[in-house]
Design a protein around this motif. Structure first.
Motif, PDB file in Angstrom:
ATOM      1  N   HIS A 159      41.025  28.045  42.106  1.00 38.43           N
ATOM      2  CA  HIS A 159      39.430  27.983  43.008  1.00 38.43           C
ATOM      3  C   HIS A 159      39.834  27.374  43.513  1.00 38.43           C
ATOM      4  O   HIS A 159      38.728  27.299  44.090  1.00 38.43           O
ATOM      5  CB  HIS A 159      38.827  28.766  42.219  1.00 38.43           C
ATOM      6  CG  HIS A 159      38.808  28.183  40.613  1.00 38.43           C
ATOM      7  ND1 HIS A 159      38.932  26.204  40.550  1.00 38.43           N
ATOM      8  CD2 HIS A 159      39.379  27.415  39.453  1.00 38.43           C
ATOM      9  CE1 HIS A 159      38.635  26.031  39.736  1.00 38.43           C
ATOM     10  NE2 HIS A 159      39.024  27.158  38.689  1.00 38.43           N
ATOM     11  N   THR A 160      40.764  26.888  43.444  1.00 41.73           N
ATOM     12  CA  THR A 160      41.239  25.482  44.129  1.00 41.73           C
ATOM     13  C   THR A 160      42.490  25.437  45.489  1.00 41.73           C
ATOM     14  O   THR A 160      43.828  26.227  44.726  1.00 41.73           O
ATOM     15  CB  THR A 160      40.716  23.839  43.577  1.00 41.73           C
ATOM     16  OG1 THR A 160      42.369  24.194  43.085  1.00 41.73           O
ATOM     17  CG2 THR A 160      39.174  23.751  43.003  1.00 41.73           C
TER      18      THR A 160
ATOM     19  N   ASN B 247      52.973  33.538  32.759  1.00 36.96           N
ATOM     20  CA  ASN B 247      53.696  34.229  31.856  1.00 36.96           C
ATOM     21  C   ASN B 247      53.658  35.768  30.970  1.00 36.96           C
ATOM     22  O   ASN B 247      54.300  36.529  31.129  1.00 36.96           O
ATOM     23  CB  ASN B 247      54.767  33.325  30.448  1.00 36.96           C
ATOM     24  CG  ASN B 247      55.445  32.514  31.655  1.00 36.96           C
ATOM     25  OD1 ASN B 247      56.700  32.704  31.628  1.00 36.96           O
ATOM     26  ND2 ASN B 247      55.525  31.056  30.773  1.00 36.96           N
ATOM     27  N   PHE B 248      52.739  35.118  31.257  1.00 39.53           N
ATOM     28  CA  PHE B 248      51.447  36.555  29.891  1.00 39.53           C
ATOM     29  C   PHE B 248      51.577  37.883  31.101  1.00 39.53           C
ATOM     30  O   PHE B 248      52.114  39.131  30.186  1.00 39.53           O
ATOM     31  CB  PHE B 248      50.897  36.362  29.069  1.00 39.53           C
ATOM     32  CG  PHE B 248      49.891  37.792  28.402  1.00 39.53           C
ATOM     33  CD1 PHE B 248      49.716  37.913  27.397  1.00 39.53           C
ATOM     34  CD2 PHE B 248      48.933  38.370  29.242  1.00 39.53           C
ATOM     35  CE1 PHE B 248      49.844  39.012  26.676  1.00 39.53           C
ATOM     36  CE2 PHE B 248      48.386  39.625  28.716  1.00 39.53           C
ATOM     37  CZ  PHE B 248      48.583  40.194  27.160  1.00 39.53           C
ATOM     38  N   VAL B 249      51.635  37.997  32.385  1.00 33.84           N
ATOM     39  CA  VAL B 249      50.676  39.172  32.999  1.00 33.84           C
ATOM     40  C   VAL B 249      52.109  39.384  33.490  1.00 33.84           C
ATOM     41  O   VAL B 249      52.209  40.503  34.074  1.00 33.84           O
ATOM     42  CB  VAL B 249      49.889  38.379  34.026  1.00 33.84           C
ATOM     43  CG1 VAL B 249      48.484  38.494  33.751  1.00 33.84           C
ATOM     44  CG2 VAL B 249      50.090  37.149  35.199  1.00 33.84           C
ATOM     45  N   LEU B 250      53.571  38.710  33.878  1.00 36.87           N
ATOM     46  CA  LEU B 250      54.838  38.796  33.840  1.00 36.87           C
ATOM     47  C   LEU B 250      55.342  39.710  32.925  1.00 36.87           C
ATOM     48  O   LEU B 250      55.915  40.361  33.578  1.00 36.87           O
ATOM     49  CB  LEU B 250      55.188  37.820  34.737  1.00 36.87           C
ATOM     50  CG  LEU B 250      54.624  37.348  35.979  1.00 36.87           C
ATOM     51  CD1 LEU B 250      55.911  35.840  35.984  1.00 36.87           C
ATOM     52  CD2 LEU B 250      54.931  37.779  36.653  1.00 36.87           C
TER      53      LEU B 250
ATOM     54  N   ASP C   6      38.331  39.277  30.895  1.00 40.13           N
ATOM     55  CA  ASP C   6      38.631  38.891  28.645  1.00 40.13           C
ATOM     56  C   ASP C   6      39.977  37.852  29.132  1.00 40.13           C
ATOM     57  O   ASP C   6      39.513  36.924  28.468  1.00 40.13           O
ATOM     58  CB  ASP C   6      38.921  40.479  28.467  1.00 40.13           C
ATOM     59  CG  ASP C   6      37.530  41.509  28.700  1.00 40.13           C
ATOM     60  OD1 ASP C   6      36.401  40.773  28.872  1.00 40.13           O
ATOM     61  OD2 ASP C   6      37.924  42.694  27.998  1.00 40.13           O
ATOM     62  N   LEU C   7      41.147  38.423  29.714  1.00 39.56           N
ATOM     63  CA  LEU C   7      41.621  37.297  29.304  1.00 39.56           C
ATOM     64  C   LEU C   7      41.863  35.672  30.069  1.00 39.56           C
ATOM     65  O   LEU C   7      42.041  35.066  28.967  1.00 39.56           O
ATOM     66  CB  LEU C   7      43.297  37.470  30.170  1.00 39.56           C
ATOM     67  CG  LEU C   7      44.727  37.697  30.680  1.00 39.56           C
ATOM     68  CD1 LEU C   7      45.092  37.508  29.407  1.00 39.56           C
ATOM     69  CD2 LEU C   7      45.569  37.530  31.450  1.00 39.56           C
TER      70      LEU C   7
ATOM     71  N   VAL D  32      43.828  38.496  37.613  1.00 33.72           N
ATOM     72  CA  VAL D  32      44.059  37.095  37.117  1.00 33.72           C
ATOM     73  C   VAL D  32      43.845  35.446  37.646  1.00 33.72           C
ATOM     74  O   VAL D  32      43.668  34.640  38.115  1.00 33.72           O
ATOM     75  CB  VAL D  32      45.428  36.816  35.571  1.00 33.72           C
ATOM     76  CG1 VAL D  32      45.130  35.566  35.160  1.00 33.72           C
ATOM     77  CG2 VAL D  32      45.118  37.971  34.482  1.00 33.72           C
ATOM     78  N   ILE D  33      44.943  35.616  38.992  1.00 33.25           N
ATOM     79  CA  ILE D  33      44.973  34.722  39.799  1.00 33.25           C
ATOM     80  C   ILE D  33      44.090  34.496  40.893  1.00 33.25           C
ATOM     81  O   ILE D  33      43.383  32.884  40.981  1.00 33.25           O
ATOM     82  CB  ILE D  33      46.473  34.799  40.439  1.00 33.25           C
ATOM     83  CG1 ILE D  33      47.833  35.753  39.743  1.00 33.25           C
ATOM     84  CG2 ILE D  33      46.741  33.943  41.791  1.00 33.25           C
ATOM     85  CD1 ILE D  33      49.253  35.658  40.818  1.00 33.25           C
TER      86      ILE D  33
END
Length: 558
Positions: free
Chosen positions: A514-515, A493-496, A466-467, A508-509
């Motif tokens: 993906h590369t 920054n948001f997830v931290l 969703d994020l 999220v990461i």
């Protein structure tokens, strides 16, 4: 070339036999024969040096197995040492035998032998037979008084050079340019001898009054090489003089730093900081002329790599080390800011020079708005004396990237309407090439993402998918686009910082990375964030722990 090699080998055998005869007998006849052949032998030595300087020590001994014997016999012959430039050329030849990085005891022993012979050469012409008898009568062997003699000679010459520097235009008491040039040439093979340091320093600091440089380029190159390899330690004032007087040495010092940074672990700012401080470049850059050269080389590296994040981060760390050195040297600027940043607005440079640590947290938002206003005027209105266009203003801004990185945190941690000034600052930082219209579109896109993130931060349940959808990261947009990089950094920054972000950070990461290129980008972002938090003291225990864990996990994957 082949014929020259054959001729040199024949000459070598001839002179080896001659030296053996001269060495074994000291009759009037051998002395006369020596004097007759001095000019030819000096020419042979010159040819030998031209050949030796193109080889390493191992190759020299493969081609001339008895070269040490030949040079030793020549060095102990007072007639050869006294003739014209033979002494100097012998020193050059001996220098070619030295192993800069000895790999075994044989090479170390050879280096010690060469240094001993060099000490003999420097002292041999200073002692006649009577002096030798006198010192022996006092119980001193040559091995005892030669080092002392060298030390006294060096101190005497260094004192003379200092007086020469103070005498200024008093030509009667000034050392001649020829003698200064000769001194610098003689010093070349002796640079790494600790007792010679005062003379090296005095030569570097002593400025002549000639229109052209009078010290030998080989001297500057040898000193610079010894400094870079940590074989000598000179005062910073001498290092600054070296790099001001010989631009190739400064350029080589920068290239040496680049080589160390390239060969080190990527995205480790603490290590980069250690390399930079160890290079002495930030301290030397307190002189504007050196700073401008260093800064120009960073600019070239930035252009060659299309603005690689690693280069930007390195510039920021260097700038921080430079500012620390500047503050340590003098609380007040010895030179006007304009001399360091000549193509940018002085008022912009002044506000960027403020360390965020010295600005109360409650004033950070206002300071960021002020920076944005000054940059926008310089970029879009071309006022405040800015003559370099958008890229010049951007290049100045990235030196102080800590302010830019604070923008995202300020936007994400505020429930208020995102200030247009901060949105503009982010858009400009990530894509300085954009025109007004394109930058305005990026601002609208970032504002929308921030709105979605604000809504999600109030949600009781968060999901990585969703994020990603809310941020528009699941579209076919080129992930390398600057706007996409900006949004990725907003998500990180948001997830931290977000209360529920920690639970979905790894997911999220995983969706982002993906590369390999994006994985390295995320590693760089986390490392830079932790580096800045440490400096500013704004790390929360939970966010810091999570960032370190994520950084460690990602580094094991690449």
């Amino acid at each position: 070339m082949a014929q020259d090699s054959v001729d040199l080998s024949c000459d070598y055998q001839f002179w080896m036999q001659k030296l053996s005869v001269w060495d074994q007998a000291s009759t009037l006849g051998t002395q006369q024969d020596t004097c007759v052949h001095l000019a030819r032998f000096q020419e042979f030595l010159r040819k030998m040096y031209e050949a030796l300087k193109e080889m390493d020590s191992n190759t020299i001994f493969e081609r001339f197995p008895t070269i040490d014997q030949l040079l030793a016999k020549a060095c102990w012959n007072p007639f050869i040492l006294a003739y014209d430039e033979s002494q100097k050329i012998l020193i050059w030849c001996l220098c070619c035998l030295i192993n800069k990085e000895p790999q075994n005891s044989r090479q170390s022993k050879l280096n010690s032998w060469v240094q001993g012979v060099l000490s003999h050469i420097l002292s041999a012409l200073r002692f006649d037979k009577e002096v030798a008898l006198f010192t022996q009568g006092l119980g001193y062997a040559p091995i005892d008084y030669y080092p002392g003699l060298l030390k006294n000679m060096v101190l005497s010459l260094a004192s003379e050079l200092r007086e020469n520097h103070l005498n200024g235009f008093n030509t009667q008491r000034r050392m001649t340019p020829e003698r200064l040039a000769s001194l610098s040439r003689v010093c070349v093979p002796l640079i790494t001898l600790p007792d010679v340091d005062p003379l090296v320093e005095a030569l570097l600091v002593c400025h002549g009054h000639e229109p052209q440089e009078i010290l030998q380029p080989e001297f500057f190159e040898a000193v610079n090489e010894a400094i870079l390899l940590k074989k000598i330690s000179l005062p910073m004032s001498a290092v600054v003089c070296l790099w001001l007087r010989h631009l190739p040495s400064l350029e080589k010092a920068m290239l040496h730093l680049f080589e160390k940074l390239i060969s080190s672990e990527r995205n480790c700012l603490r290590r980069i900081e250690c390399f930079i401080k160890d290079s002495s470049l930030p301290q030397a850059a307190c002189h504007p002329a050196i700073f401008r050269v260093v800064d120009e080389m960073f600019r070239c590296a930035l252009l060659e790599t299309d603005g690689a994040p690693e280069i930007i981060a390195t510039i920021q760390v260097f700038t921080q080390c430079f500012l620390e050195a500047l503050e340590k040297e003098n609380k007040q600027l010895r030179f006007a800011l304009k001399t360091y940043f000549p193509y940018t607005s002085p008022s912009l440079a002044m506000v960027l020079l403020q360390d965020p640590q010295d600005v109360p947290r409650g004033c950070w938002l206002q300071t960021l708005k002020h920076i944005s206003e000054l940059l926008r005027e310089a970029v879009e209105d071309q006022t405040h004396g800015s003559r370099g266009g958008p890229l010049e203003s951007w290049f100045l801004f990235i030196h102080f990237g800590g302010w830019a990185e604070m923008v995202a945190e300020q936007l994400l941690r505020s429930a208020a309407e995102p200030p247009a000034a901060l949105l503009w600052l982010l858009a400009f930082y990530y894509s300085p090439h954009d025109g007004r219209q394109q930058r305005a579109q990026t601002m609208v896109q970032v504002k929308a993402v921030l709105g979605h993130l604000l809504v999600m931060s109030r949600s009781s349940s968060l999901s990585a998918r969703d994020l990603q959808t809310a941020a528009g990261q699941d579209t076919d947009t080129d992930p390398r686009a600057p706007a996409q990089q900006l949004i990725r950094h907003l998500l990180l920054n948001f997830v931290l910082w977000a209360p529920g972000g920690h639970t979905i950070a790894r997911d999220v990461i995983t969706l982002m990375a993906h590369t390999a290129e994006i994985t390295h980008e995320i590693i760089g972002f986390l490392d830079q964030t932790l580096y800045r938090w440490d400096r500013l003291g704004i790390e929360s225990p939970r966010s810091g722990k999570l960032a370190r864990e994520l950084l460690k996990e990602l580094r094991t994957q690449v």
